[in-house]
Design an enzyme around this catalytic site. Structure first.
Site, PDB file in Angstrom:
ATOM      1  N   ASN A 147       0.837  -1.201   0.000  1.00 29.57           N
ATOM      2  CA  ASN A 147       0.000   0.000   0.000  1.00 29.57           C
ATOM      3  C   ASN A 147       0.863   1.240   0.000  1.00 29.57           C
ATOM      4  O   ASN A 147       2.031   1.210   0.404  1.00 29.57           O
ATOM      5  CB  ASN A 147      -0.934   0.027   1.213  1.00 29.57           C
ATOM      6  CG  ASN A 147      -0.208   0.286   2.519  1.00 29.57           C
ATOM      7  OD1 ASN A 147       0.340  -0.642   3.113  1.00 29.57           O
ATOM      8  ND2 ASN A 147      -0.192   1.521   2.981  1.00 29.57           N
ATOM      9  N   CYS A 148       0.289   2.351  -0.481  1.00 32.72           N
ATOM     10  CA  CYS A 148       0.922   3.656  -0.342  1.00 32.72           C
ATOM     11  C   CYS A 148       0.058   4.476   0.601  1.00 32.72           C
ATOM     12  O   CYS A 148      -0.541   3.924   1.532  1.00 32.72           O
ATOM     13  CB  CYS A 148       1.135   4.323  -1.694  1.00 32.72           C
ATOM     14  SG  CYS A 148      -0.386   4.663  -2.603  1.00 32.72           S
ATOM     15  N   ILE A 149      -0.079   5.758   0.375  1.00 31.06           N
ATOM     16  CA  ILE A 149      -0.796   6.601   1.331  1.00 31.06           C
ATOM     17  C   ILE A 149      -2.292   6.302   1.352  1.00 31.06           C
ATOM     18  O   ILE A 149      -2.905   6.264   2.417  1.00 31.06           O
ATOM     19  CB  ILE A 149      -0.570   8.095   1.006  1.00 31.06           C
ATOM     20  CG1 ILE A 149       0.911   8.433   1.166  1.00 31.06           C
ATOM     21  CG2 ILE A 149      -1.394   8.986   1.928  1.00 31.06           C
ATOM     22  CD1 ILE A 149       1.242   9.862   0.786  1.00 31.06           C
TER      23      ILE A 149
END
Length: 525
Positions: A469-471
């Site tokens: 995942n990112c932000i």
């Protein structure tokens, strides 16, 4: 054909992952930037004159200490990238990958120093900067900046992937497996360090060419950057463009206190730390350009969506819209609002791209000078208001009011004119899905249940080859895209689903995405 598809998917996966790894050092940099901004603003002569109580030795020592700590990430940013890239890209033995990144980065510069010494190209201290050299962790080497850390990090990642499970003969078995990764890293990066001085002029030529293209565009340069960043955002590749402008010569070069500094954000932090005037050519690519859209435009979009929703549905979507407004206004995280209309009306997203680019251009033209990374109200207050009127922070409010009106009336008109199915305007069969989505987002206590439902909608653990995942989004590589149940994903909290190719998938969740990913990892184990 299948093999070609897989190779293409691996390319998407790598570049998505690379962009995601940039966020670890950049997030630290953003926070350290706030400390640097607070420290510098309250130690400036103008602030002390207006607030005499700050002119106390103990207070000033504390503020200078805060400013010093804030400068940490700026000083060691290349090393942070060299460690963060293999750490973020590696799927297993992440600690070994990060350690190898550190080893590789140091040995690369030791080898560069050896080459420069043996070829009698090591510059004298008084002309070091003019000859493109600097001190890196106490080693005189080429001034490679963040690009040096990125090169080292990427090479180390591929070495880690190739050798983390290597088996050696019994006599050398102790050095096998993950222990072999830093060993082979030391060998390969020593060779890379010898090669780099020979080819480095080619790299600088390319980067300088990009920088000249942007600077040659004049006021249109910030427009190209701002619009380009929004255009790449749906694919998760915007971080790469941003990093190039913030940290390399593509974002400009300036001399600060006798040191040559490259990259828009690097220049801004160096000038802020030095207490000198802030360069408008650097801040043109930073927070100030985002503010008209992030602080005013996207909240106006949320208001337009609320006003155009069916009256009976407004209460259902209020929480979703408010959380999205808070995210973009305070932290500069925009996806929770952008993905409410990106898939429903791509043309509106195109207008959003253009208006964001225009925001960058207008801020530069009227001489606003507000730096940092997020473009939210914290940057506006700390790097605008607190730094004094020379930043022209008050013009942000004027332009912001215009942007609010533009976004509101354009979006309201388009939604009503073309009957767009933005939240609260769905048909009866879609409303239950929307309601479930809002409920799942509103309740932090249901993360585990949400993760289970999302995992099932993704075809189960057996269909997931890679999960990260990112932000705001889950980044996945799946075996069979046909098993993805998109309506069920949206029913359980997904704001949007981006299918990049036959195997790469992004599911936009919002700011709680990390908790969801952790729960999914547990379920998959």
């Amino acid at each position: 054909m299948k093999k070609k598809e897989k190779k293409s998917s691996k390319g998407w996966e790598f570049f998505q992952g690379l962009g995601k790894t940039f966020m670890l050092p950049v997030a630290l940099l953003a926070f350290m930037g706030l400390l640097l901004g607070i420290g510098s603003s309250f130690t400036s002569p103008t602030t002390i004159e207006n607030l005499p109580f700050l002119d106390h030795n103990v207070i000033q020592i504390i503020l200078r200490f805060i400013s010093t700590i804030g400068g940490f990430a700026f000083t060691y940013l290349p090393l942070l990238f060299a460690v963060a890239i293999p750490l973020g890209l590696a799927r297993k033995e992440k600690g070994v990958a990060a350690f190898s990144g550190l080893v590789g980065y140091i040995i690369m510069h030791l080898s560069i120093n050896f080459y420069l010494t043996e070829t009698h190209k090591l510059a004298e201290a008084d002309v070091m900067r003019q000859q493109g050299q600097s001190m890196v962790l106490g080693i005189q080497s080429l001034e490679m900046g963040v690009l040096g850390g990125i090169i080292a990090g990427i090479i180390v990642y591929f070495l880690h992937q190739r050798y983390q499970n290597v088996k050696l003969p019994n006599a050398f078995a102790f050095f096998g497996g993950s222990r072999f990764v830093p060993i082979i890293t030391a060998i390969i990066m020593s060779i890379v360090g010898i090669i780099i001085p020979m080819i480095w002029p080619f790299f600088t030529m390319i980067i300088n060419g990009i920088g000249n293209l942007i600077s040659g565009a004049g006021a249109f340069g910030p427009f190209l950057f701002g619009a380009g960043e929004r255009l790449l955002l749906p694919f998760g590749l915007h971080h790469i463009l941003v990093a190039m402008i913030r940290f390399t010569e593509a974002g400009g070069t300036a001399v600060v206190s006798g040191d040559t500094v490259s990259g828009a954000l690097n220049i801004f932090y160096a000038q802020l730390k030095n207490g000198g005037p802030i360069s408008g050519s650097a801040t043109a690519f930073l927070s100030q350009g985002k503010m008209p859209t992030f602080m005013f435009g996207l909240p106006a979009v949320a208001l337009a969506i609320y006003h155009t929703a069916k009256p009976e549905n407004r209460k259902k979507i209020k929480g979703l819209l408010i959380s999205g407004v808070v995210a973009t206004f305070v932290t500069g995280i925009t996806e929770p609002i952008e993905f409410l209309f990106l898939f429903v009306a791509p043309a509106l997203y195109g207008i959003h791209v253009v208006l964001t680019g225009l925001g960058f251009m207008v801020m530069a033209l009227i001489g606003v000078r507000i730096g940092n990374t997020d473009g939210g109200v914290l940057d506006f207050f700390i790097f605008g208001i607190l730094q004094g009127n020379y930043t022209k922070w008050y013009l942000v409010l004027l332009v912001g009011a215009i942007w609010f009106a533009l976004y509101y009336f354009i979006f309201r008109y388009a939604i009503l004119k073309f009957n767009l199915k933005t939240p609260g305007r769905e048909d009866e069969t879609e409303e239950s899905a929307t309601e479930s989505k809002k409920e799942s987002k509103a309740s932090n206590g249901k993360t585990g249940t949400q993760a289970a439902e999302l995992l099932h909608a993704l075809g189960g653990a057996s269909n997931i080859e890679s999960l990260d995942n990112c932000i705001t989004r889950l980044r996945l590589v799946v075996d069979d895209m046909n098993k993805i149940d998109e309506p069920k994903l949206k029913k359980n909290g997904a704001l949007g689903v981006v299918k990049l190719d036959a195997h790469n998938l992004q599911v936009i969740i919002g700011t709680q995405v990390n908790h969801v990913r952790v729960e999914m990892d547990k379920l998959m184990e």
